[in-house]
Design a protein around this motif. Structure first.
Motif, PDB file in Angstrom:
ATOM      1  N   GLU A   1     -15.263  -3.940   8.718  1.00 52.30           N
ATOM      2  CA  GLU A   1     -15.798  -3.454   6.854  1.00 52.30           C
ATOM      3  C   GLU A   1     -14.596  -1.998   7.306  1.00 52.30           C
ATOM      4  OE1 GLU A   1     -16.182  -5.743   4.456  1.00 52.30           O
ATOM      5  OE2 GLU A   1     -16.354  -7.251   5.325  1.00 52.30           O
ATOM      6  N   ALA A   2     -14.067  -1.893   5.899  1.00 49.28           N
ATOM      7  CA  ALA A   2     -13.634  -0.625   6.759  1.00 49.28           C
ATOM      8  C   ALA A   2     -12.438  -0.177   5.133  1.00 49.28           C
ATOM      9  CB  ALA A   2     -12.461  -0.418   7.844  1.00 49.28           C
ATOM     10  N   GLY A   3     -12.942   0.820   4.613  1.00 51.62           N
ATOM     11  CA  GLY A   3     -11.622   1.429   3.626  1.00 51.62           C
ATOM     12  C   GLY A   3     -10.457   2.129   3.637  1.00 51.62           C
ATOM     13  N   PHE A   4      -9.535   1.725   2.990  1.00 54.33           N
ATOM     14  CA  PHE A   4      -8.467   2.789   3.396  1.00 54.33           C
ATOM     15  C   PHE A   4      -7.233   3.440   2.213  1.00 54.33           C
ATOM     16  CE2 PHE A   4      -6.957  -1.958   2.967  1.00 54.33           C
ATOM     17  CZ  PHE A   4      -5.828  -1.357   2.392  1.00 54.33           C
ATOM     18  N   SER A   5      -6.414   3.568   2.719  1.00 52.10           N
ATOM     19  CA  SER A   5      -5.266   4.813   1.744  1.00 52.10           C
ATOM     20  C   SER A   5      -4.201   4.912   2.892  1.00 52.10           C
ATOM     21  CB  SER A   5      -6.197   5.782   1.417  1.00 52.10           C
ATOM     22  OG  SER A   5      -5.961   6.748   0.565  1.00 52.10           O
ATOM     23  N   VAL A   6      -3.120   4.699   2.467  1.00 49.25           N
ATOM     24  CA  VAL A   6      -2.218   4.510   2.299  1.00 49.25           C
ATOM     25  C   VAL A   6      -1.505   5.699   1.692  1.00 49.25           C
ATOM     26  CG1 VAL A   6       0.252   3.815   4.013  1.00 49.25           C
ATOM     27  CG2 VAL A   6      -1.883   2.181   3.855  1.00 49.25           C
ATOM     28  N   GLN A   7      -1.293   6.434   2.432  1.00 55.62           N
ATOM     29  CA  GLN A   7      -0.075   7.672   1.500  1.00 55.62           C
ATOM     30  C   GLN A   7       1.336   7.843   1.320  1.00 55.62           C
ATOM     31  OE1 GLN A   7      -1.106   9.539  -1.257  1.00 55.62           O
ATOM     32  NE2 GLN A   7      -3.170   8.560  -0.089  1.00 55.62           N
ATOM     33  N   LYS A   8       2.232   7.062   0.420  1.00 52.21           N
ATOM     34  CA  LYS A   8       3.905   7.118   0.453  1.00 52.21           C
ATOM     35  C   LYS A   8       4.394   7.010   1.258  1.00 52.21           C
ATOM     36  CE  LYS A   8       3.886  12.322  -1.116  1.00 52.21           C
ATOM     37  NZ  LYS A   8       4.264  13.304  -0.561  1.00 52.21           N
ATOM     38  N   GLY A   9       4.633   5.232   1.352  1.00 51.35           N
ATOM     39  CA  GLY A   9       5.026   3.957   1.939  1.00 51.35           C
ATOM     40  C   GLY A   9       6.175   2.901   1.335  1.00 51.35           C
ATOM     41  N   ALA A  10       6.420   1.929   1.887  1.00 59.52           N
ATOM     42  CA  ALA A  10       7.203   0.897   1.485  1.00 59.52           C
ATOM     43  C   ALA A  10       6.892  -0.602   2.034  1.00 59.52           C
ATOM     44  CB  ALA A  10       8.030   1.387   1.335  1.00 59.52           C
ATOM     45  N   LEU A  11       6.690  -1.031   1.418  1.00 55.73           N
ATOM     46  CA  LEU A  11       5.912  -2.601   2.208  1.00 55.73           C
ATOM     47  C   LEU A  11       7.209  -3.466   2.529  1.00 55.73           C
ATOM     48  CD1 LEU A  11       3.707  -4.175  -0.288  1.00 55.73           C
ATOM     49  CD2 LEU A  11       3.036  -3.068   1.620  1.00 55.73           C
ATOM     50  N   ALA A  12       7.932  -3.527   3.738  1.00 55.05           N
ATOM     51  CA  ALA A  12       9.004  -4.236   4.314  1.00 55.05           C
ATOM     52  C   ALA A  12       9.543  -5.872   3.575  1.00 55.05           C
ATOM     53  CB  ALA A  12       9.575  -3.863   5.671  1.00 55.05           C
TER      54      ALA A  12
ATOM     55  N   VAL B   1       9.204  -7.734   1.235  1.00 51.51           N
ATOM     56  CA  VAL B   1       9.304  -7.838  -0.128  1.00 51.51           C
ATOM     57  C   VAL B   1       9.256  -6.656  -1.089  1.00 51.51           C
ATOM     58  CG1 VAL B   1       6.551  -8.018  -1.560  1.00 51.51           C
ATOM     59  CG2 VAL B   1       6.714  -8.766   0.976  1.00 51.51           C
ATOM     60  N   ASP B   2       9.653  -7.824  -2.088  1.00 52.59           N
ATOM     61  CA  ASP B   2       9.811  -7.469  -2.940  1.00 52.59           C
ATOM     62  C   ASP B   2       9.352  -7.196  -4.554  1.00 52.59           C
ATOM     63  OD1 ASP B   2      11.241  -5.891  -5.907  1.00 52.59           O
ATOM     64  OD2 ASP B   2      13.593  -6.328  -4.237  1.00 52.59           O
ATOM     65  N   LEU B   3       8.225  -6.751  -4.706  1.00 57.54           N
ATOM     66  CA  LEU B   3       7.300  -6.650  -5.933  1.00 57.54           C
ATOM     67  C   LEU B   3       8.013  -7.355  -7.202  1.00 57.54           C
ATOM     68  CD1 LEU B   3       4.438  -5.471  -4.676  1.00 57.54           C
ATOM     69  CD2 LEU B   3       4.403  -7.700  -4.680  1.00 57.54           C
ATOM     70  N   THR B   4       9.617  -5.939  -7.551  1.00 56.90           N
ATOM     71  CA  THR B   4      10.039  -6.018  -8.217  1.00 56.90           C
ATOM     72  C   THR B   4      10.372  -7.266  -9.005  1.00 56.90           C
ATOM     73  OG1 THR B   4      10.384  -3.403  -8.509  1.00 56.90           O
ATOM     74  CG2 THR B   4      11.785  -5.003  -9.948  1.00 56.90           C
ATOM     75  N   LYS B   5      11.410  -7.942  -7.677  1.00 56.38           N
ATOM     76  CA  LYS B   5      11.694  -9.475  -8.148  1.00 56.38           C
ATOM     77  C   LYS B   5      10.560 -10.421  -8.497  1.00 56.38           C
ATOM     78  CE  LYS B   5      15.603  -8.200  -5.567  1.00 56.38           C
ATOM     79  NZ  LYS B   5      16.714  -9.177  -3.794  1.00 56.38           N
TER      80      LYS B   5
ATOM     81  N   THR C   1       9.450  -2.731  -1.327  1.00 60.09           N
ATOM     82  CA  THR C   1       8.865  -1.905  -2.760  1.00 60.09           C
ATOM     83  C   THR C   1       8.308  -0.760  -2.053  1.00 60.09           C
ATOM     84  OG1 THR C   1       8.002  -4.369  -3.055  1.00 60.09           O
ATOM     85  CG2 THR C   1       6.277  -2.769  -3.935  1.00 60.09           C
ATOM     86  N   PRO C   2       8.651   0.593  -2.703  1.00 62.01           N
ATOM     87  CA  PRO C   2       7.732   1.340  -2.109  1.00 62.01           C
ATOM     88  C   PRO C   2       6.778   2.265  -3.317  1.00 62.01           C
ATOM     89  CG  PRO C   2      10.014   2.029  -3.821  1.00 62.01           C
ATOM     90  CD  PRO C   2       9.735   0.156  -3.225  1.00 62.01           C
ATOM     91  N   PHE C   3       6.106   2.867  -2.240  1.00 64.93           N
ATOM     92  CA  PHE C   3       4.728   3.348  -3.135  1.00 64.93           C
ATOM     93  C   PHE C   3       3.823   4.707  -2.956  1.00 64.93           C
ATOM     94  CE2 PHE C   3       2.964   0.981   0.545  1.00 64.93           C
ATOM     95  CZ  PHE C   3       2.679   1.601   1.220  1.00 64.93           C
ATOM     96  N   SER C   4       3.329   4.862  -3.956  1.00 65.66           N
ATOM     97  CA  SER C   4       3.176   6.711  -3.224  1.00 65.66           C
ATOM     98  C   SER C   4       1.527   6.729  -3.342  1.00 65.66           C
ATOM     99  CB  SER C   4       2.558   7.016  -4.661  1.00 65.66           C
ATOM    100  OG  SER C   4       2.123   6.540  -5.925  1.00 65.66           O
ATOM    101  N   GLU C   5       0.612   5.681  -3.029  1.00 64.86           N
ATOM    102  CA  GLU C   5       0.041   4.831  -2.704  1.00 64.86           C
ATOM    103  C   GLU C   5      -0.806   3.901  -2.713  1.00 64.86           C
ATOM    104  OE1 GLU C   5      -5.004   6.967  -2.832  1.00 64.86           O
ATOM    105  OE2 GLU C   5      -3.623   7.273  -4.549  1.00 64.86           O
ATOM    106  N   ILE C   6      -1.885   3.302  -1.940  1.00 66.68           N
ATOM    107  CA  ILE C   6      -2.305   1.788  -1.602  1.00 66.68           C
ATOM    108  C   ILE C   6      -3.386   2.111  -0.642  1.00 66.68           C
ATOM    109  CG2 ILE C   6      -2.140  -0.333  -1.182  1.00 66.68           C
ATOM    110  CD1 ILE C   6       0.793  -0.827  -0.719  1.00 66.68           C
ATOM    111  N   THR C   7      -4.701   1.923  -1.487  1.00 73.95           N
ATOM    112  CA  THR C   7      -6.116   1.416  -1.249  1.00 73.95           C
ATOM    113  C   THR C   7      -6.288   0.338  -1.538  1.00 73.95           C
ATOM    114  OG1 THR C   7      -6.793   2.093  -3.539  1.00 73.95           O
ATOM    115  CG2 THR C   7      -6.310   4.174  -2.495  1.00 73.95           C
TER     116      THR C   7
END
Length: 65
Positions: free
Chosen positions: A14-25, A27-31, A43-49
């Motif tokens: 079990e772990a928490g995580f935070s990723v800063q300034k990345g992209a989901l390759a 996968v296009d969530l806008t579409k 899908t670029p992002f500034s932060e995912i937790t």
């Protein structure tokens, strides 16, 4: 585990995580939100937790923000 010899009998992470300034390759969530296929694109992002749970049978991502 109740004792050291049973510690690895049912491993679980079990772990928490935070990723800063990345992209989901690939996968296009806008579409996807527009009703089109989400496969491909980026899908670029500034932060995912979120939190991660893992055991030998599955991998779970929860509380994604």
């Amino acid at each position: 585990a109740a004792s050291a010899d049973k510690l690895f009998a049912a491993p679980r992470l079990e772990a928490g995580f935070s990723v800063q300034k990345g992209a989901l390759a690939q996968v296009d969530l806008t579409k996807a939100l527009q009703g089109a296929s989400a496969i491909g694109g980026t899908t670029p992002f500034s932060e995912i937790t979120g939190s991660l749970g893992a055991d030998p049978a599955r991998l779970q991502l929860r509380q994604l923000r």
